[in-house]
Write a protein that holds these residues in place. Structure first.
Motif, mmCIF file in Angstrom:
data_model
loop_
_atom_site.group_PDB
_atom_site.id
_atom_site.type_symbol
_atom_site.label_atom_id
_atom_site.label_comp_id
_atom_site.label_asym_id
_atom_site.label_seq_id
_atom_site.Cartn_x
_atom_site.Cartn_y
_atom_site.Cartn_z
ATOM 1 N N SER A 29 0.830 -1.211 0.000
ATOM 2 C CA SER A 29 0.000 0.000 0.000
ATOM 3 C C SER A 29 0.861 1.254 0.000
ATOM 4 C CB SER A 29 -0.931 0.005 1.216
ATOM 5 O OG SER A 29 -1.851 -1.054 1.148
ATOM 6 N N GLU A 30 1.904 1.235 0.792
ATOM 7 C CA GLU A 30 2.821 2.370 0.846
ATOM 8 C C GLU A 30 3.519 2.566 -0.499
ATOM 9 O OE1 GLU A 30 6.499 3.988 3.695
ATOM 10 O OE2 GLU A 30 5.560 2.040 4.077
ATOM 11 N N ALA A 31 3.867 1.474 -1.156
ATOM 12 C CA ALA A 31 4.517 1.558 -2.462
ATOM 13 C C ALA A 31 3.585 2.180 -3.498
ATOM 14 C CB ALA A 31 4.969 0.166 -2.904
ATOM 15 N N TYR A 32 2.305 1.816 -3.467
ATOM 16 C CA TYR A 32 1.344 2.392 -4.419
ATOM 17 C C TYR A 32 1.104 3.869 -4.127
ATOM 18 C CZ TYR A 32 0.172 -1.742 -7.100
ATOM 19 O OH TYR A 32 0.235 -2.799 -7.981
ATOM 20 N N GLN A 33 1.060 4.242 -2.867
ATOM 21 C CA GLN A 33 0.937 5.655 -2.512
ATOM 22 C C GLN A 33 2.117 6.442 -3.056
ATOM 23 O OE1 GLN A 33 0.568 5.727 1.759
ATOM 24 N NE2 GLN A 33 -1.313 4.515 1.748
ATOM 25 N N ARG A 34 3.316 5.868 -2.944
ATOM 26 C CA ARG A 34 4.522 6.539 -3.414
ATOM 27 C C ARG A 34 4.464 6.758 -4.924
ATOM 28 N NH1 ARG A 34 9.315 6.665 -0.862
ATOM 29 N NH2 ARG A 34 7.900 7.091 0.881
ATOM 30 N N GLU A 35 4.135 5.708 -5.652
ATOM 31 C CA GLU A 35 4.097 5.845 -7.107
ATOM 32 C C GLU A 35 2.972 6.776 -7.547
ATOM 33 O OE1 GLU A 35 4.948 3.184 -10.990
ATOM 34 O OE2 GLU A 35 3.814 2.179 -9.399
ATOM 35 N N GLY A 36 1.857 6.731 -6.837
ATOM 36 C CA GLY A 36 0.756 7.639 -7.148
ATOM 37 C C GLY A 36 1.175 9.094 -7.018
#
Length: 403
Positions: free
Chosen positions: A93-100
């Motif tokens: 989830s943190e990785a997707y937030q970062r890429e977003g």
């Protein structure tokens, strides 16, 4: 799998191959494009060992606007795989937030500054168009495959031309941190420097490290085995120094997964002519040489490094220097060549560590790609090509005095 759905303007998009959250995101894009009637086609893609935190799909939307204009939208979706309960090294989830954040905001800020300085399009940092509808469940990008972009074979050594193009884009990516710092120090302090690594140094990582090093030793001679085992106690500290950098030790935004499989390219007559980096899920504020070292050791063999590594280093810094000058910034005021060389020498053995850590994923047989959810029990079914690449890496570090 291919699915199609015919929809009118007031219908709710309903394609079973898209989950409800993703459906609403795609519907929002359709509404912004003012399509009154349209056909939606969804195709599932195989990652073939290229992506471990998401499932991939393309969505093609063809239709007409209210004034009768025909329009086609081509989207690329990366859907989250919720594996954090089993896989704790990286929080998905943190990785997707970062890429977003990168696609929704940061790259748009890059473009705004490049516009201000009238940087020619062909000289800018190359990115894929991202949609603001990306969220914690899905990253939505333009599908650039229809423009001829593709990803290479993760098992093969990159070509020199590809490597040169990739290193140039990497230098621009890093340089933009300094441009932002110069243009808007407040934004830099509030939005760039706080980007800490999403990696977690925990027992699961340590177990994976131990098993990966043990696997590596299986095909080495006795001298190399002993040298690698003597090096192992330093690995965790070295990993933390390179991947989990303290803010006062960091320099710029880093990609942290800058390997050939995350760099799409166009080619003419079998030779790369343009590249675009993708996949910013691990990106953070860190040291730029880490990306260069990671790219070199995960994408090249011993002969390539012998012939081209020093030249690629020089190309990187020359591009970094030249790109900053377009914004009226002197590279030596931001990150000197000496600091760059010192960092590269100090962190070079990170290439050995990351090669061995990523080896079970990078060289997984295409018919037996592992799942991260069982990383502590990976079977290590590797393609035979890993042996020559591993031996070359280990031999390099013995010759250079790191082992």
């Amino acid at each position: 799998m291919l699915a199609s759905s015919q929809c009118d303007k007031d219908d709710i998009l309903s394609v079973k191959e898209l989950n409800s959250i993703v459906q609403q995101s795609v519907k929002s894009i359709i509404d912004k494009e003012k399509l009154r009637s349209y056909v939606v086609s969804v195709k599932d893609l195989t990652t073939n060992g290229g992506n471990y935190l998401g499932t991939l799909q393309t969505v093609t939307i063809t239709g007409k606007t209210e004034d009768g204009e025909s329009k086609e939208l081509r989207l690329f979706l990366k859907n989250i795989i919720h594996i954090e309960k089993e896989f704790t090294i990286v929080n998905a989830s943190e990785a997707y937030q970062r890429e977003g954040f990168f696609y929704r905001e940061l790259f748009k800020y890059f473009e705004k500054i490049e516009d201000k300085y009238n940087i020619p399009v062909e000289e800018r940092f190359n990115t894929v168009k991202g949609y603001s509808e990306s969220n914690d469940e899905v990253i939505i990008l333009e599908d650039v495959s229809y423009k001829g972009y593709k990803t290479g074979d993760r098992l093969k050594v990159v070509s020199l031309k590809f490597a040169e193009l990739a290193i140039k884009e990497l230098a621009k990516f890093h340089a933009m941190s300094f441009v932002i710092q110069n243009e808007n120090p407040k934004y830099f302090e509030n939005n760039i420097k706080p980007l800490r690594s999403v990696f977690k140094v925990n027992e699961q990582l340590k177990t994976h490290l131990r098993r990966s090093f043990d696997k590596a030793k299986e095909t080495l001679d006795e001298t190399a085995k002993l040298k690698l085992e003597f090096f192992f106690p330093k690995v965790i500290k070295k990993f933390q120094q390179c991947m989990v950098v303290e803010p006062d030790e960091a320099v710029c935004i880093t990609h942290l997964d800058f390997r050939a499989n995350n760099i799409m390219f166009q080619e003419i007559d079998g030779e790369a002519v343009k590249v675009v980096p993708v996949d910013y899920q691990l990106a953070c504020f860190g040291c730029p040489v880490v990306d260069i070292i990671y790219f070199i050791f995960l994408g090249t063999d011993q002969e390539f490094r012998k012939n081209h590594m020093e030249n690629l280093k020089d190309l990187y810094y020359c591009t970094f220097e030249s790109f900053l000058s377009k914004f009226g910034i002197e590279a030596k005021e931001m990150y000197t060549k000496k600091q760059f060389e010192d960092d590269f020498r100090e962190k070079l053995d990170f290439g050995l560590i990351m090669f061995i850590i990523v080896m079970p994923l990078l060289f997984a047989r295409t018919d037996d790609v592992p799942e991260l959810s069982v990383i502590e029990n990976l079977a290590f079914n590797l393609d035979e090509c890993y042996k020559d690449r591993l031996h070359g890496v280990v031999d390099d570090f013995i010759q250079w005095g790191y082992l």
